[in-house]
Design a protein around this motif. Structure first.
Motif, PDB file in Angstrom:
ATOM      1  N   THR A 141       0.693  -1.141  -0.089  1.00 40.31           N
ATOM      2  CA  THR A 141       0.071  -0.065  -0.037  1.00 40.31           C
ATOM      3  C   THR A 141       0.973   1.331  -0.083  1.00 40.31           C
ATOM      4  O   THR A 141       0.687   2.305  -0.694  1.00 40.31           O
ATOM      5  CB  THR A 141      -0.895   0.300   1.230  1.00 40.31           C
ATOM      6  N   GLU A 142       1.889   1.344   0.852  1.00 46.27           N
ATOM      7  CA  GLU A 142       2.867   2.212   0.933  1.00 46.27           C
ATOM      8  C   GLU A 142       3.348   2.533  -0.543  1.00 46.27           C
ATOM      9  O   GLU A 142       3.623   3.670  -0.741  1.00 46.27           O
ATOM     10  CB  GLU A 142       3.955   2.178   1.950  1.00 46.27           C
ATOM     11  N   SER A 146       1.103   4.041  -3.051  1.00 47.86           N
ATOM     12  CA  SER A 146       0.588   5.207  -2.726  1.00 47.86           C
ATOM     13  C   SER A 146       1.213   6.438  -3.501  1.00 47.86           C
ATOM     14  O   SER A 146       0.856   7.435  -3.543  1.00 47.86           O
ATOM     15  CB  SER A 146       0.266   5.551  -1.705  1.00 47.86           C
ATOM     16  N   ARG A 206      -7.979  -2.338  -5.399  1.00 45.89           N
ATOM     17  CA  ARG A 206      -8.260  -1.153  -4.940  1.00 45.89           C
ATOM     18  C   ARG A 206      -7.168  -0.105  -4.986  1.00 45.89           C
ATOM     19  O   ARG A 206      -7.605   1.150  -5.260  1.00 45.89           O
ATOM     20  CB  ARG A 206      -8.485  -1.479  -3.390  1.00 45.89           C
ATOM     21  N   GLU A 231      -7.934   3.980  -4.533  1.00 46.96           N
ATOM     22  CA  GLU A 231      -8.816   4.163  -3.225  1.00 46.96           C
ATOM     23  C   GLU A 231      -8.079   3.912  -2.003  1.00 46.96           C
ATOM     24  O   GLU A 231      -7.274   3.040  -1.906  1.00 46.96           O
ATOM     25  CB  GLU A 231      -9.797   3.013  -3.461  1.00 46.96           C
ATOM     26  N   GLU A 232      -8.488   4.474  -1.211  1.00 53.76           N
ATOM     27  CA  GLU A 232      -7.759   4.504   0.291  1.00 53.76           C
ATOM     28  C   GLU A 232      -8.189   2.887   0.616  1.00 53.76           C
ATOM     29  O   GLU A 232      -9.111   2.308   0.391  1.00 53.76           O
ATOM     30  CB  GLU A 232      -8.773   5.290   1.406  1.00 53.76           C
ATOM     31  N   ILE A 233      -6.915   2.507   1.391  1.00 48.88           N
ATOM     32  CA  ILE A 233      -7.081   1.149   1.993  1.00 48.88           C
ATOM     33  C   ILE A 233      -7.550   1.328   3.445  1.00 48.88           C
ATOM     34  O   ILE A 233      -6.820   1.811   4.332  1.00 48.88           O
ATOM     35  CB  ILE A 233      -5.756   0.343   1.699  1.00 48.88           C
ATOM     36  N   ASP A 234      -8.750   1.230   3.989  1.00 54.31           N
ATOM     37  CA  ASP A 234      -9.326   1.029   5.113  1.00 54.31           C
ATOM     38  C   ASP A 234      -8.699  -0.222   6.033  1.00 54.31           C
ATOM     39  O   ASP A 234      -8.623  -1.293   5.705  1.00 54.31           O
ATOM     40  CB  ASP A 234     -10.759   1.099   5.232  1.00 54.31           C
TER      41      ASP A 234
END
Lengths: 197, 197
Positions: free
Chosen positions: B96-97, B100, B168, B173-176
């Motif tokens: 995710t990092e 982003s 995602r 999209e934001e990863i919740d």
């Protein structure tokens, strides 16, 4: 009365033809120059219609592109096999069939190559939401039947099958039926079992 | 002896600089013209080196592009937290990092927009295989610890977390964190429970 009906039918016929020509010209232009480069003037020229004809029905470029991409999709099936695994298998098979066309894949890639454009990202999310609707419905029916605990988020169950499948389809990889069946088994077992953890 | 060592050190330093310049020029050209349009002449001109300097180290265009894309990735972590859920969570956080960064996403999109080109698809599969290696290692360690039944395919467990996450991230999209934790819980519970079905 008779002539009015005929006139309406004719107008409808012509109008439908114009819609089809404009949407098909939009897809062609999208493939040629991408979203950022797409100009309504060029779509109008290619479709042989006036710009105002386009703006009347689709007031903005995102509205036109979203409609064009939507028109290029076959209607999604809404299987109701009585089991979650059965429904997910049928939906996955239809998605695999749809994405196995190089034409569809290349349209998806045009869009995905411009996802940093906020309008393109919004279109992609809207179309994905629509495409996932029958998947969500299938998971919700399973929860209503008691096949899944109500504590499980239906959208997450959809993500768990849709995500791995679309990741493979995107690289144009073969979908092995054994892989897909095992995937669905793990997701269904996990969604059933997780409430007990 | 001393002068030989110094000479080697100098050659190594210059050689590393040339490698860095060529790979960075390749990424820049890839962003500008894409894979199909990329020409070694242009990369050489941009990096300020001779074409032969490039061909000596990377004999083909796919070899050069694969090396350039590999060089643009930070080294993947190899977490060993002692639990499958812990390792998958750490790997997902690192991915995710990494994704982003708009720059990384846009490079991924350049490649994904040309996946119908067989060389591009081969590069994408090779890089994904490498990126998934620490994920596979984590799942195999869990099976070796007895945390997962040996009948479960480790690659499938990786697909189940990697697929939804990359779907995602691709749409920016934001990863919740709650979504990710629930996803991993279902996958681990499913992979544990499926053997009993």
């Amino acid at each position: 009365m008779m002539s009015v009906v005929v006139k309406w039918a004719r107008v409808g016929g012509r109008s439908e033809r114009v819609v089809a020509e404009v949407l098909s010209a939009t897809l062609a232009e999208l493939g040629r120059v991408g979203y950022a480069g797409l100009r309504i003037e060029e779509v109008a020229a290619r479709a042989g219609v006036a710009k105002t004809t386009i703006y009347r029905r689709w007031p903005t470029k995102p509205a036109l592109v979203e409609a064009a991409l939507r028109s290029s999709r076959p209607p999604s099936p809404e299987p109701d096999t009585g089991s979650l695994a059965g429904d997910l298998g049928a939906l996955a098979a239809a998605m695999t069939e749809r994405m196995s066309s190089p034409e569809k894949r290349s349209l998806a890639r045009v869009i995905h190559s411009e996802l940093d454009h906020p309008e393109v990202a919004a279109i992609a999310r809207a179309l994905r939401r629509e495409a996932q609707a029958p998947w969500l419905a299938a998971v919700r029916r399973a929860a209503a039947r008691g096949e899944l605990p109500v504590s499980v988020d239906p959208a997450l169950v959809v993500d768990l099958v849709w995500g791995p499948l679309s990741a493979r389809l995107r690289l144009a990889e073969e979908i092995d039926p054994g892989w897909l069946a095992a995937l669905i088994r793990i997701v269904v077992a996990g969604a059933r079992g997780v409430a007990a953890l």
